[in-house]
Design an enzyme around this catalytic site. Structure first.
Site, mmCIF file in Angstrom:
data_model
loop_
_atom_site.group_PDB
_atom_site.id
_atom_site.type_symbol
_atom_site.label_atom_id
_atom_site.label_comp_id
_atom_site.label_asym_id
_atom_site.label_seq_id
_atom_site.Cartn_x
_atom_site.Cartn_y
_atom_site.Cartn_z
ATOM 1 N N LYS A 24 12.879 -6.429 -7.093
ATOM 2 C CA LYS A 24 12.451 -7.212 -5.913
ATOM 3 C C LYS A 24 11.031 -7.726 -6.123
ATOM 4 O O LYS A 24 10.738 -8.900 -5.883
ATOM 5 C CB LYS A 24 12.501 -6.333 -4.676
ATOM 6 C CG LYS A 24 11.733 -6.881 -3.486
ATOM 7 C CD LYS A 24 11.850 -6.048 -2.234
ATOM 8 C CE LYS A 24 10.881 -4.924 -2.161
ATOM 9 N NZ LYS A 24 9.518 -5.270 -1.734
ATOM 10 N N ASN A 25 10.138 -6.845 -6.618
ATOM 11 C CA ASN A 25 8.717 -7.196 -6.677
ATOM 12 C C ASN A 25 8.359 -8.081 -7.863
ATOM 13 O O ASN A 25 7.206 -8.477 -8.031
ATOM 14 C CB ASN A 25 7.866 -5.928 -6.648
ATOM 15 C CG ASN A 25 7.979 -5.246 -5.297
ATOM 16 O OD1 ASN A 25 8.507 -5.825 -4.338
ATOM 17 N ND2 ASN A 25 7.535 -4.008 -5.213
ATOM 18 N N CYS A 119 1.375 -3.581 8.385
ATOM 19 C CA CYS A 119 2.791 -3.175 8.432
ATOM 20 C C CYS A 119 2.804 -1.650 8.500
ATOM 21 O O CYS A 119 1.769 -1.008 8.580
ATOM 22 C CB CYS A 119 3.529 -3.691 7.188
ATOM 23 S SG CYS A 119 3.085 -2.822 5.704
ATOM 24 N N ARG A 124 -2.775 -4.498 5.511
ATOM 25 C CA ARG A 124 -2.536 -5.106 4.203
ATOM 26 C C ARG A 124 -3.529 -6.258 4.016
ATOM 27 O O ARG A 124 -3.202 -7.411 4.210
ATOM 28 C CB ARG A 124 -1.099 -5.590 4.100
ATOM 29 C CG ARG A 124 -0.056 -4.546 4.434
ATOM 30 C CD ARG A 124 0.055 -3.445 3.382
ATOM 31 N NE ARG A 124 0.587 -3.923 2.118
ATOM 32 C CZ ARG A 124 1.889 -3.998 1.839
ATOM 33 N NH1 ARG A 124 2.765 -3.678 2.760
ATOM 34 N NH2 ARG A 124 2.313 -4.429 0.669
ATOM 35 N N ASP A 310 5.385 3.351 -4.538
ATOM 36 C CA ASP A 310 6.704 3.020 -3.974
ATOM 37 C C ASP A 310 7.740 4.106 -4.200
ATOM 38 O O ASP A 310 8.859 3.993 -3.692
ATOM 39 C CB ASP A 310 7.220 1.696 -4.578
ATOM 40 C CG ASP A 310 6.385 0.529 -4.111
ATOM 41 O OD1 ASP A 310 6.518 -0.559 -4.691
ATOM 42 O OD2 ASP A 310 5.572 0.704 -3.193
ATOM 43 N N ARG A 402 15.897 -4.493 2.974
ATOM 44 C CA ARG A 402 14.856 -5.383 2.441
ATOM 45 C C ARG A 402 14.708 -5.209 0.941
ATOM 46 O O ARG A 402 14.357 -6.138 0.228
ATOM 47 C CB ARG A 402 13.516 -5.077 3.104
ATOM 48 C CG ARG A 402 13.480 -5.365 4.571
ATOM 49 C CD ARG A 402 12.084 -5.273 5.088
ATOM 50 N NE ARG A 402 11.193 -6.124 4.284
ATOM 51 C CZ ARG A 402 9.913 -6.289 4.567
ATOM 52 N NH1 ARG A 402 9.373 -5.677 5.591
ATOM 53 N NH2 ARG A 402 9.165 -7.069 3.829
HETATM 54 C C1 EPZ Z 1 2.783 -4.795 -4.044
HETATM 55 O O1 EPZ Z 1 2.195 -5.015 -2.778
HETATM 56 C C2 EPZ Z 1 4.226 -4.412 -3.784
HETATM 57 N N1 EPZ Z 1 4.912 -5.497 -3.079
HETATM 58 C C3 EPZ Z 1 4.283 -3.137 -2.945
HETATM 59 O O2 EPZ Z 1 5.654 -2.767 -2.833
HETATM 60 C C4 EPZ Z 1 3.558 -2.025 -3.704
HETATM 61 O O3 EPZ Z 1 3.549 -0.865 -2.912
HETATM 62 C C5 EPZ Z 1 2.125 -2.466 -4.008
HETATM 63 O O4 EPZ Z 1 2.136 -3.718 -4.736
HETATM 64 C C6 EPZ Z 1 1.382 -1.449 -4.868
HETATM 65 O O5 EPZ Z 1 2.089 -1.252 -6.058
HETATM 66 C C7 EPZ Z 1 5.308 -6.576 -3.786
HETATM 67 O O6 EPZ Z 1 5.076 -6.685 -4.980
HETATM 68 C C8 EPZ Z 1 6.070 -7.621 -3.031
HETATM 69 P P1 EPZ Z 1 -1.623 -4.380 -3.567
HETATM 70 P P2 EPZ Z 1 0.710 -5.666 -2.681
HETATM 71 O O7 EPZ Z 1 -2.321 -5.669 -3.293
HETATM 72 O O8 EPZ Z 1 0.478 -6.585 -3.821
HETATM 73 C C9 EPZ Z 1 -5.468 -2.987 -1.231
HETATM 74 C C10 EPZ Z 1 7.604 -2.147 -1.738
HETATM 75 O O9 EPZ Z 1 7.912 -1.097 -1.165
HETATM 76 N N2 EPZ Z 1 -5.806 -4.421 -1.193
HETATM 77 O O10 EPZ Z 1 -1.413 -3.976 -4.999
HETATM 78 O O11 EPZ Z 1 0.547 -6.180 -1.293
HETATM 79 C C11 EPZ Z 1 -4.230 -2.670 -0.402
HETATM 80 O O12 EPZ Z 1 -4.597 -2.452 0.952
HETATM 81 C C12 EPZ Z 1 6.254 -2.776 -1.522
HETATM 82 O O13 EPZ Z 1 8.361 -2.774 -2.544
HETATM 83 C C13 EPZ Z 1 -7.059 -4.799 -0.708
HETATM 84 O O14 EPZ Z 1 -7.869 -3.968 -0.317
HETATM 85 O O15 EPZ Z 1 -0.194 -4.386 -2.848
HETATM 86 C C14 EPZ Z 1 -3.729 -1.426 -1.063
HETATM 87 O O16 EPZ Z 1 -4.446 -0.313 -0.577
HETATM 88 C C15 EPZ Z 1 5.444 -2.007 -0.491
HETATM 89 N N3 EPZ Z 1 -7.360 -6.132 -0.670
HETATM 90 C C16 EPZ Z 1 -4.069 -1.633 -2.541
HETATM 91 O O17 EPZ Z 1 -5.089 -2.636 -2.566
HETATM 92 C C17 EPZ Z 1 -6.474 -7.098 -1.116
HETATM 93 O O18 EPZ Z 1 -6.811 -8.291 -1.073
HETATM 94 C C18 EPZ Z 1 -2.913 -2.107 -3.390
HETATM 95 O O19 EPZ Z 1 -2.364 -3.226 -2.744
HETATM 96 C C19 EPZ Z 1 -5.218 -6.680 -1.606
HETATM 97 C C20 EPZ Z 1 -4.905 -5.340 -1.642
#
Ligand code: EPZ
Length: 423
Positions: A24-25, A119, A124, A310, A402
């Site tokens: 998915k990701n 969420c 996020r 995840d 999802r």
């Molecule tokens: C991706 O989300 C995945 N989703 C998530 O999977 C996964 O949990 C996550 O990466 C971490 O591996 C998709 O790829 C569609 P991040 P993403 O930006 O990119 C912080 C699932 O269950 N952050 O890597 O949104 C954030 O708050 C989903 O399939 C900032 O602070 O996650 C988090 O603590 C859930 N500022 C950490 O970084 C930003 O601008 C990692 O978030 C962006 C993120």
């Protein structure tokens, strides 16, 4: 159906073979990348999920024609570039919509994308996305909850994209996609190393981009004039694979995963082996079984190649039945504990200490009515239901739909007593 529920009678040992669907990701940012060209993109192995359908609808809003074949092959071609607004109603349902921002900015010189908001697993933020795109020369303002971005011409830059929780997966995707059409060289330091981001880089290169360093924390992207359509097959979903590995372990079963990419899951394989799960790398895939005894362990989620956030909830379900105390620390999304309260309803013994769950193993879990809340917490409840004594009903399974393609059908084929009924 939106209000379906799962009814699971626990106790069956799962046996057999399961095909892991496309990731998915990986599919979500790769579908978004098709906005970078007027050519046709043909993407195979796209899982049929609520989230991938939502991304298809969003691309439709943005002027693309999207068609899906039965076999999971999706064709995308942008026919009209006049509409570049990703509306709040779409983005609030699927945060990953944010990854159309980079492509729209690069290809159409501007975009309006709703801020995703929070969420169930926490707030996020997208500040790193915006910082990276500003570094490439974009002007970005917030207007009525929308990100309004404009860039006559993006210019390559040296960008540090690390945040307080390490790298950002979709932030790396957004900046990398925008950089493919920027003038000159972009270097992204502290980039996400996830296999899904490497898969996106492979797709971009197939489109004619010049991206190197995929899989490492340092990406180098040399901008090109334009990109063309391309064909690509999505990698198997390592999170679905990990969920089924844990399903084999928690039910003392034996499951063959012929198409899993074990090289994408070394932290998961390492941790499960520590718990006593037997994972034999068969040719190309893996066969998972257990010796009936589960050892407690400590785990901390980290960006790739660390243990994936995840799979944190799913591992917690497994450790509820280990013989001793385990500590699971969530370093990526510190609020990602919606599964704990529901597991307690099933007789688990878990104490939360800040970003850590202290899990004391119990002899058995007891079936109960529980509530799904977010995608991976819901998967953890399914796993608990498979082994719990008696009947577990899980409401609001749209959360699971999802991210898992027909999970109940795949589990039934392995011998699970699970039914989807409308609530
Ligand atoms: C991706 O989300 C995945 N989703 C998530 O999977 C996964 O949990 C996550 O990466 C971490 O591996 C998709 O790829 C569609 P991040 P993403 O930006 O990119 C912080 C699932 O269950 N952050 O890597 O949104 C954030 O708050 C989903 O399939 C900032 O602070 O996650 C988090 O603590 C859930 N500022 C950490 O970084 C930003 O601008 C990692 O978030 C962006 C993120």
């Amino acid at each position: 159906m939106a209000l379906d529920k799962f009814v699971i009678n626990g106790g069956n040992r799962l046996k057999g073979e399961v095909q892991v669907s496309g990731a998915k990701n990986s599919a979500l940012p790769i579908l978004a990348a098709s906005l970078l060209t007027e050519g046709t993109c043909t993407i195979s192995g796209v899982p049929d999920l609520a989230d991938t359908r939502a991304m298809g609808e969003l691309l439709g809003d943005l002027g693309a024609s999207v068609s899906r074949e039965e076999n999971g092959r999706v064709h995308v071609r942008v026919a009209d570039e006049r509409q570049s607004h990703a509306r709040y109603d779409r983005v609030r349902k699927m945060r990953a919509s944010i990854c159309v921002l980079g492509p729209l900015l690069a290809k159409r010189k501007g975009a309006r994308v709703a801020m995703p908001g929070g969420c169930a697993i926490g707030s996020r933020p997208v500040n790193l996305h915006l910082r990276g795109l500003r570094a490439l020369g974009a002007q970005i303002e917030l207007d009525g909850g929308d990100i309004v971005a404009v860039a006559r011409k993006l210019r390559g830059a040296e960008i540090f994209l690390g945040g307080p929780f390490g790298s950002t997966v979709l932030g790396t995707a957004n900046v990398m996609m925008a950089a493919t059409l920027a003038e000159g060289r972009t270097v992204i330091e502290s980039a996400a190393c996830e296999p899904e981001i490497a898969d996106l880089a492979a797709f971009l290169n197939a489109m004619g981009a010049k991206v190197s360093g995929a899989g490492t924390p340092r990406f180098v992207i040399d901008g090109v004039e334009q990109l063309s359509g391309a064909e690509h097959r999505i990698i198997p979903d390592r999170i679905e694979a990990g969920t089924f590995m844990i399903a084999a372990a928690i039910t003392n079963g034996e499951i063959n995963l012929p198409n899993v990419r074990v090289d994408h899951m070394m932290a998961v394989v390492d941790k499960l082996r520590e718990v006593g799960v037997i994972i034999d790398k068969a040719d190309g895939g893996a066969v998972v079984s257990t010796t009936r005894h589960l050892e407690p362990t400590d785990a901390t989620t980290q960006p790739f190649p660390g243990f994936p956030t995840d799979l944190q909830a799913q591992l917690t379900s497994l450790l509820c039945l280990a013989e001793g105390n385990s500590a699971i620390t969530e370093k990526v999304f510190p609020d990602r504990f919606m599964h704990v309260a529901e597991l307690l309803r099933m007789g688990a013994n878990i104490r939360k200490e800040g970003p850590t769950s202290i899990v004391t193993g119990v002899k058995r879990l007891i079936g109960a009515p529980v509530m799904a809340s977010d995608l991976r917490a819901s998967a953890a409840l399914v796993l608990a239901g498979l082994v719990a004594k008696g009947t577990t009903t899980i409401r609001r399974v749209y959360h699971i739909d999802r991210g898992y393609e027909q999970i109940e059908t795949k589990l039934q084929a392995l011998g699970a007593d699970i039914e989807r009924v409308s609530d």
